[in-house]
Design a protein around this motif. Structure first.
Motif, PDB file in Angstrom:
ATOM      1  N   ASN A  29       0.852  -1.190   0.000  1.00 52.21           N
ATOM      2  CA  ASN A  29       0.000   0.000   0.000  1.00 52.21           C
ATOM      3  C   ASN A  29       0.889   1.241   0.000  1.00 52.21           C
ATOM      4  OD1 ASN A  29      -1.588   2.293   1.152  1.00 52.21           O
ATOM      5  ND2 ASN A  29      -3.227   0.763   1.133  1.00 52.21           N
ATOM      6  N   PHE A  30       0.803   2.022  -1.072  1.00 48.38           N
ATOM      7  CA  PHE A  30       1.652   3.187  -1.221  1.00 48.38           C
ATOM      8  C   PHE A  30       1.422   4.194  -0.087  1.00 48.38           C
ATOM      9  CE2 PHE A  30       2.618   7.421  -3.017  1.00 48.38           C
ATOM     10  CZ  PHE A  30       3.954   7.218  -3.360  1.00 48.38           C
ATOM     11  N   ASP A  31       0.166   4.384   0.323  1.00 44.48           N
ATOM     12  CA  ASP A  31      -0.125   5.328   1.398  1.00 44.48           C
ATOM     13  C   ASP A  31       0.523   4.896   2.705  1.00 44.48           C
ATOM     14  OD1 ASP A  31      -1.536   6.931  -0.305  1.00 44.48           O
ATOM     15  OD2 ASP A  31      -3.518   6.286   0.371  1.00 44.48           O
ATOM     16  N   GLU A  32       0.566   3.600   2.954  1.00 41.28           N
ATOM     17  CA  GLU A  32       1.217   3.100   4.165  1.00 41.28           C
ATOM     18  C   GLU A  32       2.712   3.367   4.111  1.00 41.28           C
ATOM     19  OE1 GLU A  32       1.866   1.361   7.845  1.00 41.28           O
ATOM     20  OE2 GLU A  32       0.037   2.119   6.884  1.00 41.28           O
ATOM     21  N   TRP A  33       3.291   3.214   2.942  1.00 43.88           N
ATOM     22  CA  TRP A  33       4.701   3.530   2.731  1.00 43.88           C
ATOM     23  C   TRP A  33       4.953   5.004   3.050  1.00 43.88           C
ATOM     24  CZ3 TRP A  33       7.317   2.918  -2.767  1.00 43.88           C
ATOM     25  CH2 TRP A  33       8.667   3.272  -2.679  1.00 43.88           C
ATOM     26  N   MET A  34       4.094   5.869   2.537  1.00 47.77           N
ATOM     27  CA  MET A  34       4.247   7.298   2.783  1.00 47.77           C
ATOM     28  C   MET A  34       4.091   7.634   4.273  1.00 47.77           C
ATOM     29  SD  MET A  34       4.965   8.622  -0.151  1.00 47.77           S
ATOM     30  CE  MET A  34       5.852   7.065  -0.385  1.00 47.77           C
ATOM     31  N   ARG A  35       3.136   6.979   4.941  1.00 41.61           N
ATOM     32  CA  ARG A  35       2.929   7.248   6.359  1.00 41.61           C
ATOM     33  C   ARG A  35       4.149   6.860   7.189  1.00 41.61           C
ATOM     34  NH1 ARG A  35      -2.733   6.442   5.293  1.00 41.61           N
ATOM     35  NH2 ARG A  35      -2.470   4.175   5.166  1.00 41.61           N
ATOM     36  N   LEU A  36       4.796   5.761   6.805  1.00 40.29           N
ATOM     37  CA  LEU A  36       6.009   5.358   7.509  1.00 40.29           C
ATOM     38  C   LEU A  36       7.131   6.370   7.290  1.00 40.29           C
ATOM     39  CD1 LEU A  36       6.038   1.507   6.873  1.00 40.29           C
ATOM     40  CD2 LEU A  36       5.816   2.667   9.080  1.00 40.29           C
ATOM     41  N   ASP A  37       7.263   6.888   6.066  1.00 40.92           N
ATOM     42  CA  ASP A  37       8.269   7.916   5.794  1.00 40.92           C
ATOM     43  C   ASP A  37       8.011   9.176   6.620  1.00 40.92           C
ATOM     44  OD1 ASP A  37       9.835   6.475   4.061  1.00 40.92           O
ATOM     45  OD2 ASP A  37       8.852   7.201   2.252  1.00 40.92           O
ATOM     46  N   LEU A  38       6.747   9.587   6.694  1.00 41.72           N
ATOM     47  CA  LEU A  38       6.405  10.781   7.472  1.00 41.72           C
ATOM     48  C   LEU A  38       6.596  10.531   8.965  1.00 41.72           C
ATOM     49  CD1 LEU A  38       3.229  12.081   5.584  1.00 41.72           C
ATOM     50  CD2 LEU A  38       5.619  12.744   5.295  1.00 41.72           C
ATOM     51  N   GLU A  39       6.359   9.304   9.402  1.00 35.66           N
ATOM     52  CA  GLU A  39       6.619   8.952  10.798  1.00 35.66           C
ATOM     53  C   GLU A  39       8.107   9.103  11.109  1.00 35.66           C
ATOM     54  OE1 GLU A  39       6.835   4.863  13.418  1.00 35.66           O
ATOM     55  OE2 GLU A  39       5.212   5.058  11.951  1.00 35.66           O
ATOM     56  N   TYR A  40       8.949   8.687  10.155  1.00 34.76           N
ATOM     57  CA  TYR A  40      10.400   8.846  10.322  1.00 34.76           C
ATOM     58  C   TYR A  40      10.767  10.324  10.432  1.00 34.76           C
ATOM     59  CZ  TYR A  40      15.243   9.387   8.823  1.00 34.76           C
ATOM     60  OH  TYR A  40      16.559   9.779   8.730  1.00 34.76           O
ATOM     61  N   ILE A  41      10.234  11.157   9.554  1.00 34.41           N
ATOM     62  CA  ILE A  41      10.543  12.584   9.567  1.00 34.41           C
ATOM     63  C   ILE A  41      10.081  13.233  10.877  1.00 34.41           C
ATOM     64  CG2 ILE A  41      10.002  14.806   8.474  1.00 34.41           C
ATOM     65  CD1 ILE A  41       9.857  13.296   5.807  1.00 34.41           C
ATOM     66  N   ASP A  42       8.884  12.892  11.327  1.00 31.41           N
ATOM     67  CA  ASP A  42       8.330  13.513  12.532  1.00 31.41           C
ATOM     68  C   ASP A  42       9.081  13.107  13.796  1.00 31.41           C
ATOM     69  OD1 ASP A  42       6.415  14.792  11.019  1.00 31.41           O
ATOM     70  OD2 ASP A  42       4.902  13.229  11.305  1.00 31.41           O
ATOM     71  N   ASN A  43       9.713  11.932  13.786  1.00 30.51           N
ATOM     72  CA  ASN A  43      10.383  11.422  14.985  1.00 30.51           C
ATOM     73  C   ASN A  43      11.893  11.330  14.811  1.00 30.51           C
ATOM     74  OD1 ASN A  43       7.958  10.491  16.768  1.00 30.51           O
ATOM     75  ND2 ASN A  43       7.524   9.640  14.746  1.00 30.51           N
ATOM     76  N   TRP A  44      12.419  12.024  13.809  1.00 30.22           N
ATOM     77  CA  TRP A  44      13.821  11.851  13.467  1.00 30.22           C
ATOM     78  C   TRP A  44      14.764  12.271  14.586  1.00 30.22           C
ATOM     79  CZ3 TRP A  44      17.872  15.317  13.180  1.00 30.22           C
ATOM     80  CH2 TRP A  44      19.080  14.757  12.709  1.00 30.22           C
ATOM     81  N   SER A  45      15.818  11.507  14.728  1.00 29.46           N
ATOM     82  CA  SER A  45      16.949  11.836  15.582  1.00 29.46           C
ATOM     83  C   SER A  45      18.138  11.034  15.084  1.00 29.46           C
ATOM     84  CB  SER A  45      16.666  11.504  17.052  1.00 29.46           C
ATOM     85  OG  SER A  45      16.561  10.102  17.234  1.00 29.46           O
ATOM     86  N   VAL A  46      19.337  11.392  15.511  1.00 27.12           N
ATOM     87  CA  VAL A  46      20.526  10.633  15.122  1.00 27.12           C
ATOM     88  C   VAL A  46      20.423   9.201  15.645  1.00 27.12           C
ATOM     89  CG1 VAL A  46      23.032  10.438  15.414  1.00 27.12           C
ATOM     90  CG2 VAL A  46      22.013  12.670  14.965  1.00 27.12           C
ATOM     91  N   TRP A  47      19.879   9.049  16.851  1.00 33.77           N
ATOM     92  CA  TRP A  47      19.744   7.723  17.425  1.00 33.77           C
ATOM     93  C   TRP A  47      18.797   6.862  16.585  1.00 33.77           C
ATOM     94  CZ3 TRP A  47      21.889   4.058  19.717  1.00 33.77           C
ATOM     95  CH2 TRP A  47      21.187   3.045  20.365  1.00 33.77           C
ATOM     96  N   LEU A  48      17.717   7.457  16.074  1.00 27.92           N
ATOM     97  CA  LEU A  48      16.802   6.712  15.212  1.00 27.92           C
ATOM     98  C   LEU A  48      17.520   6.245  13.951  1.00 27.92           C
ATOM     99  CD1 LEU A  48      14.005   5.657  14.501  1.00 27.92           C
ATOM    100  CD2 LEU A  48      13.441   7.928  13.585  1.00 27.92           C
ATOM    101  N   ASP A  49      18.384   7.095  13.388  1.00 31.07           N
ATOM    102  CA  ASP A  49      19.162   6.692  12.210  1.00 31.07           C
ATOM    103  C   ASP A  49      20.032   5.480  12.522  1.00 31.07           C
ATOM    104  OD1 ASP A  49      18.074   8.607  10.628  1.00 31.07           O
ATOM    105  OD2 ASP A  49      19.923   9.722  10.267  1.00 31.07           O
ATOM    106  N   PHE A  50      20.676   5.494  13.700  1.00 33.22           N
ATOM    107  CA  PHE A  50      21.508   4.366  14.087  1.00 33.22           C
ATOM    108  C   PHE A  50      20.680   3.089  14.192  1.00 33.22           C
ATOM    109  CE2 PHE A  50      24.873   7.315  15.671  1.00 33.22           C
ATOM    110  CZ  PHE A  50      25.943   6.702  15.034  1.00 33.22           C
TER     111      PHE A  50
END
Length: 482
Positions: A444-465
């Motif tokens: 589901n493309f919308d689910e993919w987009m929601r996960l990307d936006l979740e990453y942006i909204d909660n981003w931190s260096v620790w999340l990247d690790f």
């Protein structure tokens, strides 16, 4: 440039310069003394270190090293270092002599200042060339769309013109007066009205929309501000007095000249309210970019033998080029050329139309299991995501990051729903949260987009690790790209 960006860069440069001075001070004795004598006296060097750092820091600042670095030439970045070495070295040497400090000799001071001068000059020249390269490729400037053409807007535009070191590129002006469309105000063209902003930002790379409008406009532009922040993910600045708006993350900032003293005397500051939904943690963003440079550089060097083996395998098993090159969208819609090892037949794009009926992804993205266009070696490369390795070059260049939403092709972006576009507010990456949360099981493309936006909204260096560590087992398990 906004004040906080300049202050962060200046403080970072000062810290790095003092680090170089410290390293030079402790390493220089090895140039003229025995190793054992240096180690024996090592603890005594800390006595003079605060005075040494104070001299370098104060004189580099007073000689203008940290003012408008963006517009300096080679001579202007070297002279402050040499002046500091001569004047500061003389003063500190005199102090050591008069204070009769026996643990630090004149030879030590001379070599310390000499080494620091060489290293600092090399650092400044390298940084100057790097910034010029970044600016030439569009990475060291910000594209600004200005809403407003009145006197305050004109004053603001003129201020930008007098301070090219801010790195601001005005792409056009917005005014609701139809008679002003296509006219030129302060050297910039009026390209539309407020209602035209969505179409403009979809066709042009815009990093920030700045509203320099009368207070009477606020009710009419509030919805557009909300749309730009919450839907498009763009940074929005409003040049007005403080007022209450419950939009995105709000902070108070202002545009200010980089130079201190002479410029400030004739340029007034512009108070700004800044609204943004993308990450704005400058130190963490700097660490993220530093990680990108270090790890991608190491990867490109260490994987070079693997690249040679893959190159031989691809060229000997199928006809066509070694690399697959494709235009992709980066930060705020910037277009760059993405590199992959070729995993399909040479005419794969021409055959795509006939396979669209087999698309397993809802939305503008094409995904298909057992794609007949994939070569035998390509299946192996895709299974373990080895075909993505050349993108370390894109990461090193700054087109991509190690972690971030996967870069879409421009045609896909054209088909985005408005809320999808906010995923472009962050630099794309080699891997992202959806790849470690089901990888390609998502259809589901919308689910993919929601996960990307979740990453942006909660981003931190620790999340990247965490995402990087989670990507390794996902890749080793062979759940690679389709």
């Amino acid at each position: 440039m906004l004040k906080e960006y300049h202050l962060f860069f200046r403080r970072l440069m000062i810290c790095f310069d003092l680090f170089i001075v410290t390293i030079s001070f402790f390493l220089s004795p090895f140039l003229f003394s025995d190793y054992g004598d240096v180690i024996q006296q090592f603890g005594n060097y800390f006595i003079l270190l605060p005075a040494l750092l104070s001299v370098w820091g104060i004189f580099l600042h007073n000689f203008g090293m940290y003012e408008s670095f963006r517009t300096k030439n080679i001579t202007e970045v070297i002279f402050p270092v040499i002046e500091t070495a001569l004047v500061g070295g003389g003063l500190l040497g005199s102090f050591v002599f008069l204070a009769k400090i026996q643990t630090i000799g004149s030879e030590h001071l001379f070599y310390s200042f000499f080494m620091a001068t060489i290293l600092l000059c090399g650092e400044k020249v390298s940084l100057l060339f790097f910034m010029q390269y970044q600016r030439k490729n569009g990475f060291n400037t910000r594209n600004i769309l200005i809403v407003g053409t009145g006197k305050r807007a004109q004053h603001f535009i003129n201020t930008i013109g007098k301070n090219v070191e801010w790195g601001i590129n005005v792409i056009g002006l917005i005014d609701n007066d139809a008679a002003k469309k296509n006219t030129v105000v302060c050297g910039n063209k009026v390209i539309g009205a407020v209602k035209d902003i969505p179409a403009i930002i979809h066709k042009t790379v815009v990093d920030e929309v700045m509203f320099v409008v009368p207070r009477s406009w606020l009710n009419t532009v509030e919805e557009m501000i909300r749309y730009l922040c919450d839907i498009e993910g763009l940074k929005v600045s409003v040049a007005v007095d403080l007022f209450t708006l419950n939009l995105a993350r709000t902070k108070y900032s202002h545009v200010t000249p980089d130079t201190i003293g002479k410029t400030r005397s004739y340029l007034s500051e512009f108070p700004l309210l800044v609204f943004e939904s993308a990450p704005d943690k400058l130190l963490q963003l700097f660490i993220k970019r530093l990680m990108d440079i270090i790890f991608s550089g190491i990867a490109l060097v260490s994987l070079f033998p693997v690249f040679l083996i893959i190159a031989i395998a691809i060229k000997t098993t199928s006809n066509g080029p070694l690399f697959f090159k494709q235009k992709r969208c980066s930060l705020n819609g910037r277009v760059f050329k993405l590199y992959k090892f070729r995993t399909m037949v040479a005419d794969a794009e021409a055959k795509r139309g006939a396979l669209l009926k087999n698309n397993e992804m809802q939305g503008p993205v094409f995904k298909m299991s057992n794609d007949p266009r994939v070569t035998k070696i390509g299946k192996f490369l895709r299974k373990y995501s080895i075909d993505e390795f050349p993108q370390f070059w894109n990461v090193l260049k700054g087109d991509m990051s190690l972690v971030g939403p996967r870069p879409p092709i421009p045609k896909e972006v054209d088909e985005y729903e408005p809320w999808h576009r906010r995923r472009l507010s962050m630099r794309p990456g080699l891997t992202c949260i959806w790849q470690v949360s089901g990888r390609n099981k998502i259809t589901n493309f919308d689910e993919w987009m929601r996960l990307d936006l979740e990453y942006i909204d909660n981003w931190s260096v620790w999340l990247d690790f965490k995402i990087l560590f989670g990507t390794v087992p996902a890749v080793l398990a062979g759940s690679g790209a389709k």
